[in-house]
Design a protein around this motif. Sequence first.
Motif, PDB file in Angstrom:
ATOM      1  N   PHE A  38      61.892  35.298   0.882  1.00  0.00           N
ATOM      2  CA  PHE A  38      61.893  36.572   2.060  1.00  0.00           C
ATOM      3  C   PHE A  38      62.840  37.161   2.141  1.00  0.00           C
ATOM      4  O   PHE A  38      63.044  37.150   3.770  1.00  0.00           O
ATOM      5  N   PRO A  39      64.547  36.969   2.046  1.00  0.00           N
ATOM      6  CA  PRO A  39      65.524  37.872   2.599  1.00  0.00           C
ATOM      7  C   PRO A  39      64.814  38.757   3.543  1.00  0.00           C
ATOM      8  O   PRO A  39      65.423  38.919   5.156  1.00  0.00           O
ATOM      9  N   ARG A  40      63.964  39.866   3.284  1.00  0.00           N
ATOM     10  CA  ARG A  40      64.283  41.515   4.226  1.00  0.00           C
ATOM     11  C   ARG A  40      62.801  41.207   4.871  1.00  0.00           C
ATOM     12  O   ARG A  40      63.510  41.350   6.169  1.00  0.00           O
ATOM     13  N   ILE A  90      56.786  32.874  14.032  1.00  0.00           N
ATOM     14  CA  ILE A  90      56.441  32.836  13.059  1.00  0.00           C
ATOM     15  C   ILE A  90      56.492  33.299  11.357  1.00  0.00           C
ATOM     16  O   ILE A  90      56.655  32.938  10.634  1.00  0.00           O
ATOM     17  N   LEU A 147      57.414  30.804   8.377  1.00  0.00           N
ATOM     18  CA  LEU A 147      56.628  31.052   7.113  1.00  0.00           C
ATOM     19  C   LEU A 147      57.685  30.818   5.675  1.00  0.00           C
ATOM     20  O   LEU A 147      57.453  30.646   4.754  1.00  0.00           O
ATOM     21  N   ILE A 160      59.104  27.551   4.658  1.00  0.00           N
ATOM     22  CA  ILE A 160      57.609  27.035   4.298  1.00  0.00           C
ATOM     23  C   ILE A 160      57.720  26.928   2.822  1.00  0.00           C
ATOM     24  O   ILE A 160      57.936  26.199   1.769  1.00  0.00           O
ATOM     25  N   VAL A 161      57.846  28.739   2.842  1.00  0.00           N
ATOM     26  CA  VAL A 161      57.638  29.177   1.544  1.00  0.00           C
ATOM     27  C   VAL A 161      59.221  28.544   0.558  1.00  0.00           C
ATOM     28  O   VAL A 161      58.800  28.525  -0.648  1.00  0.00           O
ATOM     29  N   ILE A 189      54.015  28.332  12.450  1.00  0.00           N
ATOM     30  CA  ILE A 189      52.963  28.881  11.647  1.00  0.00           C
ATOM     31  C   ILE A 189      51.716  28.334  12.501  1.00  0.00           C
ATOM     32  O   ILE A 189      50.675  29.585  12.937  1.00  0.00           O
ATOM     33  N   LEU A 190      51.743  27.409  12.822  1.00  0.00           N
ATOM     34  CA  LEU A 190      50.237  26.864  13.329  1.00  0.00           C
ATOM     35  C   LEU A 190      49.819  26.978  14.657  1.00  0.00           C
ATOM     36  O   LEU A 190      49.022  27.079  14.983  1.00  0.00           O
ATOM     37  N   PRO A 236      50.735  31.452  16.712  1.00  0.00           N
ATOM     38  CA  PRO A 236      49.419  32.013  17.295  1.00  0.00           C
ATOM     39  C   PRO A 236      48.597  32.537  18.209  1.00  0.00           C
ATOM     40  O   PRO A 236      48.255  33.343  18.135  1.00  0.00           O
ATOM     41  N   VAL A 237      48.330  31.336  18.309  1.00  0.00           N
ATOM     42  CA  VAL A 237      47.052  31.048  19.438  1.00  0.00           C
ATOM     43  C   VAL A 237      48.031  31.706  20.948  1.00  0.00           C
ATOM     44  O   VAL A 237      47.369  32.477  22.200  1.00  0.00           O
ATOM     45  N   ALA A 274      50.336  33.270  20.942  1.00  0.00           N
ATOM     46  CA  ALA A 274      49.908  35.793  20.863  1.00  0.00           C
ATOM     47  C   ALA A 274      48.440  35.890  21.196  1.00  0.00           C
ATOM     48  O   ALA A 274      48.633  36.742  22.022  1.00  0.00           O
ATOM     49  N   VAL A 275      47.788  35.192  21.020  1.00  0.00           N
ATOM     50  CA  VAL A 275      46.267  35.643  21.335  1.00  0.00           C
ATOM     51  C   VAL A 275      46.374  35.290  22.819  1.00  0.00           C
ATOM     52  O   VAL A 275      45.181  35.996  23.684  1.00  0.00           O
ATOM     53  N   THR A 323      48.014  31.405   9.928  1.00  0.00           N
ATOM     54  CA  THR A 323      48.324  32.184  10.980  1.00  0.00           C
ATOM     55  C   THR A 323      47.320  33.365  12.181  1.00  0.00           C
ATOM     56  O   THR A 323      47.479  32.777  13.352  1.00  0.00           O
ATOM     57  N   PHE A 357      44.960  32.918  15.277  1.00  0.00           N
ATOM     58  CA  PHE A 357      45.474  33.422  16.007  1.00  0.00           C
ATOM     59  C   PHE A 357      43.924  34.157  16.810  1.00  0.00           C
ATOM     60  O   PHE A 357      43.241  34.536  17.847  1.00  0.00           O
TER      61      PHE A 357
END
Lengths: 539, 106, 225
Positions: A108-110, A169, A173, A176-177, A207-208, A211-212, A214-215, C36, C40
């Motif tokens: 995903f270059p963008r 993140i 992602l 991994i892809v 990725i795992l 997010p924690v 972040a929350v 993710t 979250f």
Amino acid sequence: MQLTAEREHYLNASYGLKSWLLTKDHKRIGLLYLFTITLFFFIGGAFATLIRLELLTPQGDLVSDDVYNRLFTMHAIAMIFFFMIPSIPAVLGNFFLPIMIGARDLAFPRINLLSWYLLVAGGAFALFAMIAGGVDTGWTFYTPYSTTYANGWVIATALGIFIAGFSSILTGLNFIVTVHRMRAPGMTWFRMPLFVWANYATSLIQILGTPVLAVTIVLLFVERVFHLGIFDPARGGDPVLFQHLFWFYSHPAVYIMVLPGMGVISEVISTFSRKPVFGYAFVAFSSVAIAVLGFLVWGHHLFVSTQSAFAGLVFSFLSYFVAIPSAIKVFNWTATLYKGSISFETPMLYAFGFIGLFTIGGLTGLFLAALGIDIHVTDTYFVVAHFHYVMVGGTIMAFLAGMHFWWPKITGRMYPEGWAKLSALIVFVGFNLTFFPQFILGYMGMPRRYHAYPPEFQVLNVLSTAGASVLAIGYLMPMVYFTWSLKYGKVAGANPWGATGLEWKTASPPPVHNFDETPIVTHDAYDYSTVHGEEIQVG
Amino acid sequence: MQDEIDSPQHHVDSAGTYVAVLVTLLFLTILTTAVAYVDLGYFSTVIALGIACTKMLLVALFFMHIRHSTKLTKLVVVGGLLWLAILLLLTLTDFATRTWIGVPGR
Amino acid sequence: MADHSHTETLDLRVQFDTAEQQKDCSTLGMWIFLITEVMFFGGMFAAYTIYRQFYPEVFAIASTSLNAKIGAFNTCVLLLSSFTMVMAVRAGQLGKQKAIVGWLILTLIFGGAFLGVKGIEWHEKFVEHHIPGQAEFHLEGLPQSEQGHAQIFFSLYFSMTGLHALHMVVGAGMLIWLLLEARKGTFSAKYYTPIDVGGLYWHFVDIIWIFLFPLLYLIDRHLKV
């Protein structure tokens, strides 16, 4: 060598600011990251300089206690979130991961470009907070101080970290892809270079875990701004819950910082010993093992909180397990050297530095995992020395090893070997002089995060500050000679080190889509029988 | 490219399947609401979460096409739930055991 | 592999070899993104689990102050929107352009209805002084010493439903974009990946609500029949 003036490559395919700011080429995005993190490295370094200057004398004479709190907080935030976490994955990983598996670009270059803009946006928030007066909570933002009492720019800084987290993140992602779906024909999982394995494992943590964080930042935000009370002890909330959530990310984050460095070291050790990495599969799986085990040990940051004693036992026990994959790596690198045809180029010197310093950092980590010793040295300079041995002695050594190793591929020019060896030596000496005395200081009981200290600690602190000055020179030198080499460096061939990875089978610098035709892989990684003799110009 | 792409999503489910799933989901929503008014002690929570998990499985398997997905996608989902379990269980290792071993001074 | 690079199209970007590979990457990427999101929301579920274990009675009483029937109704609305979304994906698979537009509009309407009901519920909380952090906060049926614990329940309620609603708003924005593209005729049986991947996100937000509903609205309802 080739006629570089005529050949089109990723640097001369298009010109102008717009061609960089809107690029989708993973190689250019890697360089955008390089500029960004270098800026934050020097900002973080400036804060470190002020900290070491203050600690030159026992009295708090250069800055006030409040300013000192802001200095160490912003030093950590700049270095951890805006330098170290993006350093190797987002610069070297971005540049080389697709090339090493024979892909034209990331999946995903963008999104890759978006990741960089997110880091810049997050960095802008953090920079604003620093300029406006900073934040004094420590990089850990422990509640209830951060939610209720701190009067610094907590929200701006936390938002900056939140946004930069998305950058991390999305990079994970993307990697991994890409590793799953973009490998060239014949590039099986067990033919991938160990640098790719290491970055894959890092991406799993990104990725795992992120997010924690972040929350946690969101909950901190709503508590400080809207006065919700999730961690508020006055309403029956538990601040230790904040610490659990924070360290669920921030302990694995240590491995986000060091795992990619381990990947670099595998490449460098193999190349300059001209031997395949000993026990390839073990080293590959040890990266994944570190990523997984890293999620099971966070409670060792909470030994002196109100965490239950039973949980302390569990987390202490689990923490020792991280030593196993880490030791596998160190022993296997050492075994790779055995009977190797070793040459001492700059990347190899940094790799040796990494192995020694990471080992010290890792072993002192075992001290800290032991409940009894940890209670004694918690929040002392022993801890400070420990994590600087892992992060500075580990990650930055590996980053510099990687930068020297791949510089000819990135720019098409060689760096000046003599100067580079000198700087490697200066960095090694300066680093140890800075941080080894801190182990002793900590063991003697000097607490961290104070701007003044008892006079009997002064000798070791002066040594540490002197070491920091040497270290600063060591870090400035590569800046100068790397820049110099862009114009005056010897033109590098496709494979100046006689290395085996796919990145060395394409031109230096690589063409826009990395290869003139899709490579077909027929050999294992580190198969030196495939390297043609005439390309070797070591020495 | 190397991982086999075992069943690419060419499979188109019939509209009837989706309607059946929807009806089941609506029924389960009413069921879980009704059961909540009955005093079942600890089992209230177990049943509520059991119904929620069933609904999640229905949405994931049918609406999100997990049953036609690649093995890798299934692995990603299972791995994600495993990590959620690590977060919950290891945090509870602290909060559920605070009275187990006494610490002087606490 | 003779042709290394090719001209770029929507269903075959330059970095991919086949359209199949591209579609597979997009789906995998979205699933990883959803993981993710699981982590979250997981942080909040962890906080919920611990505080419910700390203060079970207060959570039960606070939960009964929410309107379970409206909650159940709203759950049904959201499930309907998931159904219309999967029908939009199905229309995409079959390349029926008009049907895509129709199902997407329905999804948007149900999603909007959910948010509207949610807004009414939030408004009620303000009227009833159930907003944590405000001096007037008072939950009926609890002694003064436990009002703080009730504030924690409502802090979790607003954080969890608020972040869920935020995800719905993002999803609605995504639906509008898909709708505009669908009306331009961008999608066909050959290229409908954005609807497919957008659908995954929409269903995921639905699944989060499937758990929020019983955890927040349905704790020991028998206490207040």
